[in-house]
Every structure is written in structure tokens, then in C-alpha cells.
Design an enzyme around this catalytic site. Structure first.
Site, mmCIF file in Angstrom:
data_model
loop_
_atom_site.group_PDB
_atom_site.id
_atom_site.type_symbol
_atom_site.label_atom_id
_atom_site.label_comp_id
_atom_site.label_asym_id
_atom_site.label_seq_id
_atom_site.Cartn_x
_atom_site.Cartn_y
_atom_site.Cartn_z
ATOM 1 N N LYS A 1 0.836 -1.210 0.000
ATOM 2 C CA LYS A 1 0.000 0.000 0.000
ATOM 3 C C LYS A 1 0.867 1.255 0.000
ATOM 4 O O LYS A 1 0.645 2.184 -0.775
ATOM 5 C CB LYS A 1 -0.935 -0.008 1.209
ATOM 6 N N ARG B 1 -3.769 2.764 8.496
ATOM 7 C CA ARG B 1 -4.006 1.489 7.816
ATOM 8 C C ARG B 1 -2.732 0.653 7.775
ATOM 9 O O ARG B 1 -1.625 1.179 7.706
ATOM 10 C CB ARG B 1 -4.463 1.709 6.366
ATOM 11 N N GLY C 1 -8.120 -7.597 4.431
ATOM 12 C CA GLY C 1 -8.972 -7.741 5.605
ATOM 13 C C GLY C 1 -8.331 -8.421 6.796
ATOM 14 O O GLY C 1 -8.956 -8.553 7.848
ATOM 15 N N MET D 1 -5.557 -7.543 8.538
ATOM 16 C CA MET D 1 -5.048 -6.635 9.576
ATOM 17 C C MET D 1 -6.012 -5.460 9.721
ATOM 18 O O MET D 1 -7.060 -5.427 9.094
ATOM 19 C CB MET D 1 -3.622 -6.210 9.229
ATOM 20 N N ARG E 1 -2.834 -1.416 -6.267
ATOM 21 C CA ARG E 1 -1.952 -2.575 -6.086
ATOM 22 C C ARG E 1 -2.333 -3.604 -7.142
ATOM 23 O O ARG E 1 -3.423 -3.547 -7.713
ATOM 24 C CB ARG E 1 -2.094 -3.179 -4.689
ATOM 25 N N HIS F 1 -14.885 -8.192 1.324
ATOM 26 C CA HIS F 1 -13.871 -9.086 1.891
ATOM 27 C C HIS F 1 -14.110 -10.519 1.436
ATOM 28 O O HIS F 1 -13.188 -11.227 1.024
ATOM 29 C CB HIS F 1 -13.913 -8.993 3.422
ATOM 30 N N SER G 1 13.897 -43.504 -10.309
ATOM 31 C CA SER G 1 12.756 -42.653 -9.989
ATOM 32 C C SER G 1 12.744 -42.477 -8.475
ATOM 33 O O SER G 1 12.657 -43.462 -7.736
ATOM 34 C CB SER G 1 11.445 -43.279 -10.457
ATOM 35 N N CYS H 1 8.603 -39.539 -8.486
ATOM 36 C CA CYS H 1 7.215 -39.988 -8.628
ATOM 37 C C CYS H 1 6.420 -39.880 -7.336
ATOM 38 O O CYS H 1 5.318 -40.396 -7.245
ATOM 39 C CB CYS H 1 7.157 -41.424 -9.163
ATOM 40 N N TYR I 1 12.419 -35.628 -15.426
ATOM 41 C CA TYR I 1 10.962 -35.474 -15.399
ATOM 42 C C TYR I 1 10.454 -35.543 -13.959
ATOM 43 O O TYR I 1 11.159 -35.986 -13.046
ATOM 44 C CB TYR I 1 10.259 -36.546 -16.243
#
Length: 891
Positions: free
Chosen positions: A26, A96, A105, A107, A340, A455, A772, A839, A859
Site C-alpha cells: 500500500k 491502515r 482484511g 489486519m 496494487r 472481503h 525414480s 514420482c 521429469y
């Protein structure tokens, strides 16, 4: 002297847009807009470094930091020609939060700070608007009382609703001045009752309390939960932005709104947002009043609308990304309060990235980095079956796409509890940030009052959860847990279906169908990823249906086929059990011969689906007792049969089965008689499986398809284990090929899933043609964690900061990763062109995929629905490496 406070105002800012680490998102946006000459109310940002100091200093700020705040406040008073606490020109400010990464929302915010019994009268006199002044004062007391003094918001709401009802006011804006003054009086009495002290009248005391509270909100439960959910570092801290107030609640020529430069739900290039006249920003995002579409502003205040469009178009071109902005109009004058990069759904992220490449705003590499890999999962959400008979209950606004059915719950805590057993839809009048834990576990969110930029909508889009907002025909009684639509009443536990892409709500469960990912922007975006990535992407699939899904999602082969899953089918399990209960090899072979056609048919289906692509088939891995009834259940059954004088033959069969189960029983079966150890003790099992594989391969190859079987021997830790099993593979293959008169090219390799296998990988590679890494078991044995029992330990370790993440979900680079690197280096030292993959489920985790790319794997393999995620993560790993100037490793 270190700089802690950064001023912005008068067309210049001490900070810049690239200072998010210091100013937060912000603050950096406010600085950038100020430097660009946009209409931004002046103020100052207290840096994120102060947040860290605040916690190190037991919740206090040093005199040095306080002095910089006082100096910045003096500059703000000078630029604005107002003074905090002045009886003539009182300065009011907002306070803020603003972390580096958006946490909508999570904080705290305080508006209208600086009001007291004296300044409220000065504000009224200066503006000539009694109602505005007292409305601002009651808002400030409620916000300050809740955020700083920790008084429940509900206590204030009850007073407000009571006075509003007494005044017969339909809308908040209809409440007369006298009633607002009564609210202020009762709010102050509430503060006195709860805190045993008067509400603070000194504006500087108010400011210090607000700054401390906003820093303190960095570690409130919802913020901590959100950071863990989104893997945001605890060490970043938040900045605090103190800014001169501009007022959207000064009457019919004032208003406030929130918007996006593109649709954050669909990605369409359209001006998207909402606004309210005679309101403050919290009214829009909290969902207290249902706002108007932002296009209506063109009718109400065309000049402001035109200016807003020009500014936001300019901001999007400057940041080269969709912007999420906030604005206030004070008596026809427009002010920008925030910009933002906006949060968006997966569908929107992909479309915006693809569109911006076409618009030449960004490169294809930049586009790939604009989409979180996990967001792609949202594009695979099912959609409602158009043929289904569905009873529509209500129509709201389409806040976040998807089609889900779930049981109604009315609180976040109930959602967490009920979601352990069922899919739930969280139903609320409006959500509040404290609902984050319930929103996370729900499959859908249905707040009746909120708008598209509330929110609930913003968080749901960020989390990829289906959400419908603003269905005002729905009445929700949260206390009695009842939802009413017309004459229809639904209670907790009843089922509803949400269609987030249209905003429709249906009664009961509505059937869904799979979405088609291989079209439009998604296909175009994934083609960009495939051009860039180095890693191959395979899927874990055991049956033809899974293989078909995997191929549809872009899998380039099967990296793991678990043959044991085929044995659990109802028509096969009895034969498997008979084989296990056999006392001789001859008996076992007899039952294995019965299983052979089943296995062969399974492999035929896989080879047909994966025509031309490799299929890695793991021979039987789990211990045999897993195919038998549980020991405890058998003992109970036997005891019951004996007690009731059951059939003697049945009792004998149960006793025989129990005896075999007890003979196979192991204290730690995961480290017991399983994997290649089974094949060595019972080579006939390996023979049957290999015969089924090669007979299927021959048959499918004769059909004109290309078959590429890869036989994987599990749990090898001693090179001779693999040698013995490979000898069986080769012998059976030659037998099948000679009888069929056809030869199929194949490979034999092993899973590296135990630490010793990595240590002796050079010796194993003398026999293995591929590796693998089975990272599930490798993680288990490296940490000494049981996958099945370690959940509570890991959750505790993460909460205490001992572990950063669950090592079964995100590969542990320091420990397990070191073993992977060792295995690669040793394996390729023996066999330079050794093909190596992974895998475990880590193959679908973006961070783990990045690691696999870095260490030179060929892979990764993951579940079919995570294949697109792995494809994008692999491409992002290459882009990140290019941007950092690194070269790809080839170990």
C-alpha cells in the site's frame, strides 16, 4: 541515522513504487501515485522495519522512531493546512496496515482519527454538515474501540441497530443527527464499562494507540492463519500508513468505491467495481450495504467517472498488470487511496496474462510468472451438468467461479468442525476477516449482503473457492441457524449448490461435469509454458481412465503405475488372498495364473491410452498383509462365531486366515517384507507381473501402437536385489518375445526411496537403466516420521517455527534434497545418460518442481489433475533461472 518514516504529499514522495519491502504494497503504491502527480491525500508511511522493532521492543517504539513520526505529522499538518486536535481546522487521519504482499482484511484499519467532543463540533461548523460530523465520530469510536481497545464489534452493532430501529430509519444514511449523538454517547458508555476508562480524547494518544494496534494486528490469529495458508513469511512485518482523511460520507456529492481495471473473476477487459454514495470505504468492503456497479458512477457523477477511468487506465499501463484500486469522492473531487496488483481467480489470471501478451504489455516469460501454479487447479473445477434438473433458490452476484455442493453451516467454527466429515458451504450475512479459518475449509461461501469487492469476494477469489454474494432474496438467521428464501426454509446440515460463475444458488446437490481445459486462453497459456520448460511431466496413473485424464491434461507419459491397486478390485481380491494363503509355490503359481489375465488387461488399457509415451510400472510394493482382513477384526469375528456356536467349517477357515495374518504381522510393515523383498522371497509374483506387462505390450504393439514399458523395482537398497529382479524381468521378456515373434523395447530401473539407495546409487546404476525418486518414503525414512502418524507432530512443529512447511507436501531441500542430489551425482557418475525422475506427490508441488529442475532431473510425475500445475511450475523454474542469470544444472 536510519530512516523509518517516509512522507508523501504535495506531488512528491520520499519512497518509490519498488520499495515494497520497506513501505509495504500500500505504501509503495501511494508513493508511486504521488510521484506520478495523481490526486492522493498526503500522509506518511511507517516502514516494515519498525514492525520488527516493535516486536523486539515488547510492543513499544523507540524515541528515535517516535521523533520521526512526530516530524512527519508536522509536515502533514503543514501540507494539509490542518492540525491534529485543532478547534478550528482539525486534521483527521486514517491509519491502515500494508504488508509487502496483499492480505485483504487480515489486519486492521482505523478511520476518522482525531475526533473528540471538541473537534467534532469544529468539523461540523467547518463543513456546515452536522450529520456528516457525528456520523464520522460514531464510526471512529466503533473502529477504535474494536481495534485498539479490543471490544467486540457486535457490542457496538447492537447499540447501533437499537438506535436505528428507534429512529425508524430504513438506511444508515437516514439516521438523524440526534440519534447519531445518542449512539456516540452510548458507545462511550460501552467503552467505560468494558475498559474501566474514558474513551481517549487526546488525538496524539489516539494516534499512538492506533499505530501500535495496527502493528499488533500483524500477529492476530487471522493474519497468522492467512500467512501460513499463503506461505507468506512471518518475518516481513507490516508497514503503517497514516493519511489525511478525505470523506465519502459528506452527502450526496460524496462517495467511495473499490474497483479493478479488469474483471478479477473472469479476466475480461472491463472496468469492474462498486461504489456507494454518502459512505466510507469500510461500508463497501465489509458488505454492510450492497453497493452499486461502478458503471453507475458515469450516470451519477460523469466527470469523476471519466477522471477515474483515465487514472486507472494509466495505472494499469504503468504497472503492466491488473490494478485493484480504492477511491473516495469528497464533494465532487476525486482522490485515489490505493493501487496494487489485484488478486484474481485462476481463470482470470490465465486470461489476463494471455491478453496482455497479445496487447504487447508484457512478454510471454512475464505472463508465465503472473499465474500461481496452484491457481490452475481452479480451471479444472467442475461445472454444473446442463442436463441436470435443478431447483433455483436465489440469484446473487458471481464473485468466484466453480460449481460446488455442500452442507450449510452458519459460522466459521462450525465449518471447521463439520468439514472433517462433509463438504460445507459457509452461509453468512457478511463475512468478517475472523472467518478466514472457516472460509479455508469450505467448498463454497454464500454471504447474502456482500458485494463483488467485499472481503468475502476478494478472499474467495484469492483462495480459489466458489463464492456467490449479494443474494438479497435470502434472509439469514445466524443465531437460529436458518436460511429463508420466500416460503422456503433451510437449516444447518441441508444441502445447497452454488454456481460461482453465474451467481445462482440451488437447493440440494446438483450433478456436475468436468470442465474442458484444452481450449481458449488456457490452451494458449499452457503452450507458452511448454515452449519454455525443460522438465518432462508425467502422471501417476493406475487405470486407463486415469491415464486418459492425464493425457488430456498434457502428461507426457506415466511415471508411476502402482500395480497393487489393481489387486484390490472385488473380482481379484479373493484370488490374491488365496495366493497369500498358499503353502507351496505350486499353489501360489496356480492362483497367480488366475490373476494374470486381469493384470494383462489392465496393462493393455494403459498402453493403448498412452500410445507413443512411456509407462513406468512399479512391481508389487506393499506388504502382503494389506490384502488380508485386519487382525483385530478377524479376532472379533472368530470370538462372535464361537460364542454363537457358528458353522464349524467357517470357524476353521477364519482360524486359518487369522493364523496366516498373524504369521505375516509386522511391528513396522513400512520397513518390512515389501517391495523387491517380496519379489526375492516369492519370485513367482514378479514373474507373473512381468509376463502380464510383456504380453500386454506385445498385443498392443501388434495393434499398430507404440508401446514403451519401463519396469520399476521398488525398495532396492542392495545392488544385488536389483540384479536378481532384473534377471527375472529379462528372462520373462525374452520368453514372451520369442513365443510372440515380436520384440518390444523396454527399460528396467528402480525407485530410490531409502537413504542407503542414494548413498550406493553409483553401484545400483550399474544395473538400473533409470532412477525414480520415491520421495514419499524417502522423506519418511530421512526424517524418521511415519506418514500415517506424523500429522500432529508436523502441525505442532510448523506452528512453533521448527519446520517451515510439511515435508510430505513440499520437498525438504536441505535433507531429502541432499539425498536426491547425491543419488543423481552418484548414478550419473556410473551411467552418464541415466534417466532420472521423481514420482512422489512432490512432483505436483511447485516449490519441489523448481528444485527438481535445479538439480537436473529429467521429469517429474504427479497425480493427473496436478499435471498442468507441474507444467507451469517447470516453466517458471526456467524463467526464474534466466532472470537471475543462472544456468540450468545438469548433474
Amino acid at each position: 541515522m536510519q530512516k523509518y518514516v517516509y512522507f508523501f504529499g504535495g506531488g512528491k514522495a520520499e519512497g518509490k513504487g519498488d520499495m515494497k519491502d520497506t513501505l509495504g504494497g500500500k505504501g509503495a503504491g501511494l508513493a508511486e501515485m504521488t510521484n506520478a502527480g495523481l490526486p492522493v491525500p498526503p500522509g506518511f508511511t511507517i516502514s516494515t522495519d519498525v514492525c520488527k522493532t516493535f516486536y523486539d521492543n515488547n510492543g513499544k517504539l523507540s524515541p528515535e522512531i517516535q521523533a520521526q513520526i512526530d516530524e512527519a505529522l508536522g509536515r502533514l499538518e503543514g501540507v494539509s493546512e490542518q492540525k491534529l486536535g485543532s478547534t478550528e481546522h482539525p486534521l483527521l487521519v486514517s491509519v491502515r496496515s500494508g504488508a509487502k504482499f496483499s492480505m485483504p482484511g487480515m489486519m486492521d484499519t482505523i478511520l476518522n482519527l482525531g475526533l473528540n467532543e471538541t473537534t467534532v463540533k469544529a468539523l461540523s461548523s467547518r463543513t456546515g454538515n452536522d450529520r456528516f460530523a457525528w456520523d464520522s465520530y460514531r464510526r471512529f469510536i466503533q473502529m477504535y474501540g474494536n481495534v485498539v481497545l479490543q471490544i467486540e464489534k457486535q457490542a457496538f452493532d447492537e447499540i447501533f441497530d437499537n438506535v436505528k430501529e428507534k429512529a425508524h430509519a430504513k438506511l444508515d444514511t437516514d439516521i438523524p443527527v440526534a440519534s447519531l449523538q445518542e449512539i456516540v454517547k452510548r458507545y462511550k458508555a460501552l467503552v467505560k464499562e468494558k475498559t474501566k476508562a474514558d474513551f481517549p480524547d487526546d488525538p496524539r494518544q489516539q494516534l499512538q494507540g492506533a499505530v501500535y494496534a495496527v502493528f499488533g494486528s500483524w500477529n492476530n490469529p487471522r493474519a497468522i492463519h492467512y500467512r501460513r495458508m499463503n506461505k507468506i513469511s512471518e518475518s516481513l512485518g507490516t508497514a503503517v500508513n497514516v493519511q489525511a482523511m478525505v470523506f465519502g460520507n459528506m452527502g450526496d456529492t460524496s462517495g467511495t468505491g473499490v474497483g479493478f481495471t479488469r474483471n478479477p473473476s473472469t479476466g475480461e477487459k472491463e472496468f469492474y467495481g462498486e461504489f456507494l454514495m454518502n459512505a466510507q470505504g469500510e461500508d463497501v468492503v465489509a458488505g454492510i450495504r450492497t453497493p452499486l456497479p461502478i458503471g453507475e458512477l458515469n450516470r451519477v457523477m460523469p466527470d469523476c467517472y471519466k477522471q477515474l477511468r483515465e487514472i486507472t487506465d494509466r495505472l494499469e499501463r504503468h504497472y503492466r498488470d491488473m490494478q485493484d484500486f480504492e477511491f473516495t469522492i469528497q464533494e465532487t473531487r476525486l482522490y485515489m487511496l490505493q493501487t496494487r496488483n489485484g488478486k484474481r481467480t485462476g481463470k482470470a489470471a490465465v486470461k489476463i496474462a494471455a491478453d496482455m501478451v497479445r496487447e504487447k504489455l508484457i512478454s510471454s516469460d512475464e505472463a508465465l510468472m503472473r499465474v500461481e501454479p496452484s491457481q490452475l487447479d481452479q480451471l479444472l473445477h467442475p461445472i454444473l451438468d446442463p442436463k441436470a434438473q435443478a431447483k433455483e433458490l436465489a440469484k446473487g452476484l458471481p464473485a468466484s467461479p466453480g460449481a460446488v455442493s455442500g452442507m450449510i453451516v452458519f459460522s466459521a467454527n462450525d465449518a471447521v468442525e463439520k468439514a472433517k466429515k462433509n463438504r460445507v458451504v459457509l452461509v453468512r450475512k457478511e463475512t468478517v476477516p475472523d472467518d478466514i479459518h472457516g472460509m479455508e475449509v469450505a467448498v463454497g461461501i454464500l454471504p447474502s449482503r456482500c458485494g463483488m469487492t467485499s472481503h468475502a469476494a476478494v478472499v474467495a477469489r484469492g483462495m480459489g473457492i466458489c463464492c456467490v454474494v449479494g443474494a438479497e432474496s435470502i434472509t439469514i438467521d445466524e443465531k437460529n441457524k436458518v436460511l429463508r428464501v420466500g416460503d422456503k426454509t433451510l437449516r444447518e446440515g441441508d444441502w445447497v449448490t452454488l454456481e460461482g460463475s453465474t451467481g445462482r444458488v440451488f437447493e440440494g446437490q446438483v450433478p456436475t461435469i468436468e470442465a474442458d481445459p484444452n481450449s481458449g486462453d488456457f490452451a494458449e497459456f499452457m503452450a507458452m509454458a511448454d515452449k519454455v520448460r525443460r522438465l518432462g511431466i508425467r502422471a501417476n496413473a493406475d487405470i486407463p481412465r486415469d491415464a486418459q485424464v492425464a493425457r488430456k491434461f498434457g502428461a507426457e507419459g506415466i511415471g508411476l503405475c502402482r500395480t497393487e491397486h489393481m489387486f484390490f478390485a472385488k473380482d481379484r481380491l479373493p484370488h490374491v488372498q488365496k495366493m497369500i494363503l498358499s503353502n507351496t509355490e505350486a499353489e501360489r503359481r496356480q492362483h497367480l495364473d488366475t490373476l494374470l489375465p486381469f493384470q494383462r488387461a489392465d496393462f493393455e488399457g494403459l498402453f493403448r491410452e498412452m500410445d507413443g509415451l512411456p509407462v513406468t510400472i512399479r512391481l508389487l510394493d506393499p506388504p502382503l498383509h494389506e490384502f488380508l482382513p485386519k487382525r483385530e477384526e478377524l479376532m472379533v469375528e472368530l470370538a462372535t462365531l464361537r460364542a454363537k456356536g457358528g458353522d464349524k467349517k467357517e470357524i476353521e477357515e477364519k482360524e486359518k486366515l487369522l493364523h496366516r495374518v498373524e504369521a505375516l504381522h509386522e511391528i513396522n510393515p513400512m520397513l518390512g517384507h515389501r517391495g523387491c523383498r517380496l519379489g526375492i522371497t516369492y519370485p513367482e509374483i514378479s514373474e507373473m507381473q512381468c509376463r502380464a506387462i510383456f504380453e500386454a505390450a506385445v498385443k498392443v504393439q501388434k495393434e499398430g501402437k507404440t508401446v514403451k514399458p519401463e519396469i520399476m523395482i521398488p525398495l532396492v537398497v542392495v545392488p544385488k536385489e536389483l540384479q536378481e529382479q532384473k534377471a527375472i524381468v529379462d528372462r520373462v521378456a525374452q520368453d514372451v518375445f520369442s513365443k510372440a515373434g515380436v520384440k518390444v523395447e523396454y527399460m528396467t530401473g528402480t525407485m530410490i526411496e531409502l537413504p542407503r539407495a542414494s548413498v550406493v546409487a553409483d553401484q545400483i546404476a550399474e544395473t538400473a537403466e533409470f532412477f525414480s525418486f520415491g520421495t514419499n518414503d524417502l522423506t519418511q525414512t530421512t526424517f524418521g516420521f511415519s506418514r500415517d502418524d506424523a500429522g500432529k507432530i508436523i502441525a505442532d512443529y510448523i506452528s512453533k517455527g521448527i519446520l517451515k512447511s510439511d515435508p510430505f507436501q513440499e520437498l525438504d531441500r536441505d535433507g531429502v534434497g541432499a539425498l536426491v542430489k547425491m543419488g543423481i551425482e552418484k548414478g550419473r557418475a556410473t551411467r552418464p545418460k541415466l534417466k532420472i525422475g521423481i514420482c512422489g506427490e512432490h512432483g505436483g508441488d511447485p516449490s519441489s518442481v523448481e528444485f527438481c529442475d535445479q538439480v537436473g532431473l529429467d521429469y517429474v510425475s504427479c497425480s493427473p489433475y496436478r499435471v498442468p500445475i507441474a507444467r507451469l511450475a517447470a516453466a517458471q523454474a526456467v524463467v526464474a533461472r534466466k532472470s537471475s542469470g543462472e544456468r540450468g544444472r545438469t548433474v
